[in-house]
Enzyme design. Structure first.
Site, PDB file in Angstrom:
ATOM      1  N   ASN A  11       9.280   9.765  -3.783  1.00 52.54           N
ATOM      2  CA  ASN A  11       8.672  10.907  -4.464  1.00 52.54           C
ATOM      3  C   ASN A  11       7.954  11.773  -3.429  1.00 52.54           C
ATOM      4  O   ASN A  11       6.898  11.384  -2.932  1.00 52.54           O
ATOM      5  CB  ASN A  11       7.697  10.381  -5.527  1.00 52.54           C
ATOM      6  N   TRP A  12       8.534  12.927  -3.127  1.00 52.99           N
ATOM      7  CA  TRP A  12       7.956  13.796  -2.089  1.00 52.99           C
ATOM      8  C   TRP A  12       6.730  14.565  -2.581  1.00 52.99           C
ATOM      9  O   TRP A  12       6.048  15.206  -1.789  1.00 52.99           O
ATOM     10  CB  TRP A  12       9.020  14.778  -1.584  1.00 52.99           C
ATOM     11  N   LYS A  13       6.490  14.583  -3.874  1.00 49.78           N
ATOM     12  CA  LYS A  13       5.387  15.390  -4.429  1.00 49.78           C
ATOM     13  C   LYS A  13       5.533  16.837  -3.917  1.00 49.78           C
ATOM     14  O   LYS A  13       6.653  17.291  -3.742  1.00 49.78           O
ATOM     15  CB  LYS A  13       4.034  14.769  -4.073  1.00 49.78           C
ATOM     16  N   HIS A  91       4.528  10.720 -14.311  1.00 54.91           N
ATOM     17  CA  HIS A  91       3.821  10.337 -13.078  1.00 54.91           C
ATOM     18  C   HIS A  91       2.322  10.550 -13.298  1.00 54.91           C
ATOM     19  O   HIS A  91       1.916  11.500 -13.977  1.00 54.91           O
ATOM     20  CB  HIS A  91       4.316  11.180 -11.898  1.00 54.91           C
ATOM     21  N   GLU A  93       0.026  11.788 -11.609  1.00 52.62           N
ATOM     22  CA  GLU A  93      -0.519  13.112 -11.270  1.00 52.62           C
ATOM     23  C   GLU A  93      -0.193  14.131 -12.361  1.00 52.62           C
ATOM     24  O   GLU A  93      -0.979  15.040 -12.634  1.00 52.62           O
ATOM     25  CB  GLU A  93       0.032  13.556  -9.892  1.00 52.62           C
ATOM     26  N   GLU A 163       2.925   1.973 -11.629  1.00 50.74           N
ATOM     27  CA  GLU A 163       2.136   2.516 -10.524  1.00 50.74           C
ATOM     28  C   GLU A 163       0.659   2.527 -10.908  1.00 50.74           C
ATOM     29  O   GLU A 163       0.200   3.458 -11.582  1.00 50.74           O
ATOM     30  CB  GLU A 163       2.565   3.949 -10.212  1.00 50.74           C
ATOM     31  N   GLY A 169      -1.578   6.627  -3.151  1.00 50.91           N
ATOM     32  CA  GLY A 169      -2.092   7.456  -2.060  1.00 50.91           C
ATOM     33  C   GLY A 169      -3.423   6.985  -1.500  1.00 50.91           C
ATOM     34  O   GLY A 169      -4.075   7.715  -0.773  1.00 50.91           O
ATOM     35  N   SER A 208       1.084   3.075  -2.640  1.00 46.39           N
ATOM     36  CA  SER A 208       0.835   2.680  -1.251  1.00 46.39           C
ATOM     37  C   SER A 208       1.813   1.640  -0.711  1.00 46.39           C
ATOM     38  O   SER A 208       1.434   0.766   0.068  1.00 46.39           O
ATOM     39  CB  SER A 208      -0.618   2.212  -1.079  1.00 46.39           C
ATOM     40  N   GLY A 229       5.705   7.137  -2.245  1.00 45.03           N
ATOM     41  CA  GLY A 229       5.202   8.494  -2.050  1.00 45.03           C
ATOM     42  C   GLY A 229       5.157   8.837  -0.569  1.00 45.03           C
ATOM     43  O   GLY A 229       6.174   9.158   0.049  1.00 45.03           O
ATOM     44  N   GLY A 230       3.977   8.732   0.027  1.00 43.95           N
ATOM     45  CA  GLY A 230       3.749   9.136   1.426  1.00 43.95           C
ATOM     46  C   GLY A 230       4.807   8.632   2.400  1.00 43.95           C
ATOM     47  O   GLY A 230       5.296   9.398   3.246  1.00 43.95           O
TER      48      GLY A 230
HETATM   49  P1  PGA Z   1       2.077   6.614  -2.540  1.00 38.68           P
HETATM   50  O1  PGA Z   1       2.572   7.377  -3.871  1.00 38.68           O
HETATM   51  O2  PGA Z   1       3.236   5.726  -2.092  1.00 38.68           O
HETATM   52  O3  PGA Z   1       1.791   7.698  -1.548  1.00 38.68           O
HETATM   53  O4  PGA Z   1       0.891   5.805  -2.913  1.00 38.68           O
HETATM   54  C1  PGA Z   1       3.363   6.741  -4.841  1.00 38.68           C
HETATM   55  C2  PGA Z   1       3.661   7.691  -5.975  1.00 38.68           C
HETATM   56  O5  PGA Z   1       2.802   8.529  -6.325  1.00 38.68           O
HETATM   57  O6  PGA Z   1       4.750   7.643  -6.576  1.00 38.68           O
END
Ligand code: PGA
Length: 249
Positions: A11-13, A91, A93, A163, A169, A208, A229-230
């Site tokens: 997930n690149w956000k 998600h 967010e 998640e 993050g 993470s 994510g990251g």
């Molecule tokens: P993260 O994000 O790996 O940077 O914690 C995961 C996500 O939001 O899907």
């Protein structure tokens, strides 16, 4: 035992660029294998380039509506027409920053399936909810919103991503045991309604995940891969995570 698909999703956000699409596509095309599904979720403007690069692609959200006067929204049918295959729904967010309720998430899930896209339903508790011992209750309500609206059979053509919000993050990953506990709770809950469906359902862990902790997480019985994510923005890290998912089926 029913075999489950293992998946590593990135997930690149709101990150990435055309140059990064090229870089990640080269790296992913080198580690692709029939053992795992590798899917990237770039921001909307990069979706076509990602598809053209040969990487299986999804979008980070979708409108719950059919085409019409919804400025700024993106229709599921168009996403499908471009050649994307997956959509993230719910998600954390989207839930927290854009106030998407369980009902809205269920409507997005339904709309994605209506056009033949596979929804990845994200669920997970906040730090406070975890501290209050409400994890199972929160995750159950997030799942029930979809099950009540569409029936348990709708989960057959979907993926679930657990998640914990406190792990996204933050560098605070759930321990493999902690994550396995919730994954098992999710599978057992669905198994009460349809055992074969639950056994065949891919449940990803996210929060993470990196190349150092992925192997142990993916080795857990009910963890079928990850939503990253990251670390999905770095070719070396992401391909190392993909490789750690091979052979864990
Ligand atoms: P993260 O994000 O790996 O940077 O914690 C995961 C996500 O939001 O899907």
């Amino acid at each position: 035992m029913i075999a489950r698909k293992t998946m590593v999703a990135g997930n690149w956000k709101m990150n990435g660029s055309l140059a990064l699409v090229e870089q990640l596509a080269d790296a992913i095309n080198n580690v692709k294998s029939s053992e795992i599904d590798i899917v990237l979720f770039p921001p909307f403007p990069l979706v076509s380039a990602m598809i053209a690069s040969g990487v299986t692609t999804g979008t980070q959200t979708v409108s719950e509506n059919t085409p019409g006067a919804f400025t700024g929204e993106v229709d599921a049918q168009l996403i499908k027409e471009l050649g994307a295959q997956y959509v993230l729904v719910g998600h954390s967010e989207r839930r927290s920053i854009y106030h998407e309720s369980n009902d809205t998430v269920a409507a997005k899930f339904a709309r994605a399936q209506q056009v033949g896209l596979t929804p990845i339903l994200c669920v997970g508790e906040s730090e406070t909810e975890q501290a209050n011992g409400e994890t199972e209750q929160v995750v159950a309500a997030q799942l029930d919103a979809v099950i009540d609206k569409l029936g348990v059979a709708a989960l057959k053509d979907s993926v679930i991503a657990y998640e914990p919000v406190w792990a996204i993050g933050t560098g605070k990953t759930a321990s493999p045991e902690q994550a396995q506990h919730v994954h098992k709770f999710i599978r057992d809950k669905i198994a009460k309604l349809n055992s074969d469906l639950a056994q065949g359902l891919t449940i990803l862990y996210g929060g993470s995940v990196n190349e150092k902790n992925s192997e142990l997480l993916f080795a857990q019985t009910d963890i079928d891969g990850g939503l990253i994510g990251g670390a999905s923005l770095k070719a070396d890290s992401f391909t190392a995570i993909c490789n750690s998912a091979k052979g864990t089926v």
